[in-house]
Design a protein around this motif. Structure first.
Motif, PDB file in Angstrom:
ATOM      1  N   ALA A  31     -15.962   3.082   1.631  1.00 54.64           N
ATOM      2  CA  ALA A  31     -15.080   3.889   0.791  1.00 54.64           C
ATOM      3  C   ALA A  31     -13.948   4.496   1.622  1.00 54.64           C
ATOM      4  CB  ALA A  31     -15.872   4.994   0.093  1.00 54.64           C
ATOM      5  N   LYS A  32     -14.283   4.998   2.826  1.00 57.11           N
ATOM      6  CA  LYS A  32     -13.254   5.581   3.694  1.00 57.11           C
ATOM      7  C   LYS A  32     -12.252   4.526   4.140  1.00 57.11           C
ATOM      8  CE  LYS A  32     -15.873   9.515   5.506  1.00 57.11           C
ATOM      9  NZ  LYS A  32     -16.435  10.147   6.702  1.00 57.11           N
ATOM     10  N   VAL A  33     -12.744   3.347   4.475  1.00 55.17           N
ATOM     11  CA  VAL A  33     -11.857   2.263   4.896  1.00 55.17           C
ATOM     12  C   VAL A  33     -10.940   1.857   3.744  1.00 55.17           C
ATOM     13  CG1 VAL A  33     -11.793  -0.186   5.568  1.00 55.17           C
ATOM     14  CG2 VAL A  33     -13.341   1.397   6.736  1.00 55.17           C
ATOM     15  N   ALA A  34     -11.505   1.740   2.548  1.00 56.25           N
ATOM     16  CA  ALA A  34     -10.699   1.363   1.379  1.00 56.25           C
ATOM     17  C   ALA A  34      -9.637   2.427   1.095  1.00 56.25           C
ATOM     18  CB  ALA A  34     -11.593   1.162   0.157  1.00 56.25           C
ATOM     19  N   GLU A  35     -10.013   3.682   1.208  1.00 61.50           N
ATOM     20  CA  GLU A  35      -9.055   4.766   0.979  1.00 61.50           C
ATOM     21  C   GLU A  35      -7.945   4.742   2.032  1.00 61.50           C
ATOM     22  OE1 GLU A  35      -8.914   9.643   0.995  1.00 61.50           O
ATOM     23  OE2 GLU A  35     -10.842   8.640   0.749  1.00 61.50           O
ATOM     24  N   ALA A  36      -8.326   4.562   3.289  1.00 60.04           N
ATOM     25  CA  ALA A  36      -7.336   4.501   4.373  1.00 60.04           C
ATOM     26  C   ALA A  36      -6.406   3.304   4.184  1.00 60.04           C
ATOM     27  CB  ALA A  36      -8.038   4.430   5.723  1.00 60.04           C
ATOM     28  N   ARG A  37      -6.968   2.166   3.786  1.00 57.74           N
ATOM     29  CA  ARG A  37      -6.151   0.969   3.560  1.00 57.74           C
ATOM     30  C   ARG A  37      -5.161   1.201   2.419  1.00 57.74           C
ATOM     31  NH1 ARG A  37      -9.757  -3.418   3.307  1.00 57.74           N
ATOM     32  NH2 ARG A  37      -9.302  -3.771   5.485  1.00 57.74           N
ATOM     33  N   ALA A  38      -5.641   1.800   1.326  1.00 60.90           N
ATOM     34  CA  ALA A  38      -4.752   2.078   0.192  1.00 60.90           C
ATOM     35  C   ALA A  38      -3.641   3.039   0.600  1.00 60.90           C
ATOM     36  CB  ALA A  38      -5.557   2.647  -0.969  1.00 60.90           C
ATOM     37  N   GLN A  39      -3.976   4.051   1.379  1.00 60.51           N
ATOM     38  CA  GLN A  39      -2.977   5.016   1.832  1.00 60.51           C
ATOM     39  C   GLN A  39      -1.955   4.340   2.758  1.00 60.51           C
ATOM     40  OE1 GLN A  39      -4.609   8.382   3.884  1.00 60.51           O
ATOM     41  NE2 GLN A  39      -2.676   9.482   3.931  1.00 60.51           N
ATOM     42  N   ALA A  40      -2.442   3.507   3.668  1.00 60.03           N
ATOM     43  CA  ALA A  40      -1.542   2.803   4.593  1.00 60.03           C
ATOM     44  C   ALA A  40      -0.607   1.862   3.830  1.00 60.03           C
ATOM     45  CB  ALA A  40      -2.350   2.032   5.629  1.00 60.03           C
ATOM     46  N   GLU A  41      -1.149   1.148   2.860  1.00 55.36           N
ATOM     47  CA  GLU A  41      -0.312   0.245   2.065  1.00 55.36           C
ATOM     48  C   GLU A  41       0.723   1.021   1.280  1.00 55.36           C
ATOM     49  OE1 GLU A  41      -2.818  -2.263  -0.322  1.00 55.36           O
ATOM     50  OE2 GLU A  41      -3.566  -3.370   1.410  1.00 55.36           O
ATOM     51  N   SER A  42       0.334   2.155   0.736  1.00 54.06           N
ATOM     52  CA  SER A  42       1.266   2.995  -0.011  1.00 54.06           C
ATOM     53  C   SER A  42       2.388   3.495   0.892  1.00 54.06           C
ATOM     54  CB  SER A  42       0.519   4.178  -0.626  1.00 54.06           C
ATOM     55  OG  SER A  42       1.409   5.062  -1.252  1.00 54.06           O
ATOM     56  N   GLN A  43       2.035   3.950   2.079  1.00 60.31           N
ATOM     57  CA  GLN A  43       3.047   4.414   3.031  1.00 60.31           C
ATOM     58  C   GLN A  43       3.960   3.264   3.459  1.00 60.31           C
ATOM     59  OE1 GLN A  43       0.799   6.170   6.212  1.00 60.31           O
ATOM     60  NE2 GLN A  43       0.535   8.121   5.155  1.00 60.31           N
ATOM     61  N   PHE A  44       3.371   2.107   3.694  1.00 64.74           N
ATOM     62  CA  PHE A  44       4.165   0.944   4.082  1.00 64.74           C
ATOM     63  C   PHE A  44       5.162   0.581   2.988  1.00 64.74           C
ATOM     64  CE2 PHE A  44       4.849  -3.638   3.746  1.00 64.74           C
ATOM     65  CZ  PHE A  44       5.460  -3.892   4.956  1.00 64.74           C
ATOM     66  N   LYS A  45       4.678   0.515   1.752  1.00 64.79           N
ATOM     67  CA  LYS A  45       5.561   0.147   0.643  1.00 64.79           C
ATOM     68  C   LYS A  45       6.683   1.160   0.477  1.00 64.79           C
ATOM     69  CE  LYS A  45       2.196  -2.539  -1.971  1.00 64.79           C
ATOM     70  NZ  LYS A  45       1.353  -2.606  -3.172  1.00 64.79           N
ATOM     71  N   ALA A  46       6.377   2.444   0.630  1.00 68.33           N
ATOM     72  CA  ALA A  46       7.407   3.473   0.495  1.00 68.33           C
ATOM     73  C   ALA A  46       8.458   3.337   1.598  1.00 68.33           C
ATOM     74  CB  ALA A  46       6.773   4.861   0.536  1.00 68.33           C
ATOM     75  N   ARG A  47       8.012   3.169   2.841  1.00 70.31           N
ATOM     76  CA  ARG A  47       8.967   3.021   3.953  1.00 70.31           C
ATOM     77  C   ARG A  47       9.753   1.727   3.834  1.00 70.31           C
ATOM     78  NH1 ARG A  47       7.627   4.024   9.863  1.00 70.31           N
ATOM     79  NH2 ARG A  47       9.880   3.953   9.872  1.00 70.31           N
ATOM     80  N   TYR A  48       9.068   0.663   3.407  1.00 75.29           N
ATOM     81  CA  TYR A  48       9.742  -0.627   3.247  1.00 75.29           C
ATOM     82  C   TYR A  48      10.835  -0.520   2.187  1.00 75.29           C
ATOM     83  CZ  TYR A  48      10.455  -5.599   2.359  1.00 75.29           C
ATOM     84  OH  TYR A  48      11.020  -6.834   2.188  1.00 75.29           O
TER      85      TYR A  48
END
Length: 101
Positions: A31-48
């Motif tokens: 669950a923690k890994v999935a949450e971290a992955r979702a957060q990282a993807e969200s940050q990546f998409k926003a910066r991209y």
């Protein structure tokens, strides 16, 4: 012999509890890994998206600047041609010489 059976039963119970604890820990880790992955993807998409928008704005600005510069250069060239001295008789004589010589 009963003591041995009790000890074995107790060890099996401890092992079962340990397996349940490991399973719970694995679920929590997943669950923690999935949450971290979702957060990282969200940050990546926003910066991209931000970077892409900035690059597109720069590209549009540069295109407009180049088009304006090109248009100005062409207009300057056209004005220089209009203001230059023209000698149609000499031009026609040159054409006659080159084409019909």
């Amino acid at each position: 012999m009963a003591d041995d059976a009790d000890v074995i039963a107790h060890l099996l119970e401890v092992e079962r509890e340990a397996a349940q604890m490991i399973l719970a820990a694995q679920k929590e880790a997943d669950a923690k890994v999935a949450e971290a992955r979702a957060q990282a993807e969200s940050q990546f998409k926003a910066r991209y998206a931000t970077l892409a928008a900035g690059i597109e704005a720069e590209e549009t600005s540069e295109r407009e600047r180049i088009a304006s510069s090109h248009k100005q250069s062409f207009e300057d060239y056209a004005r220089s041609l209009e203001s230059s001295r023209k000698d149609p008789e000499a031009f026609n004589a040159l054409l006659d010489k080159l084409l019909y010589a």
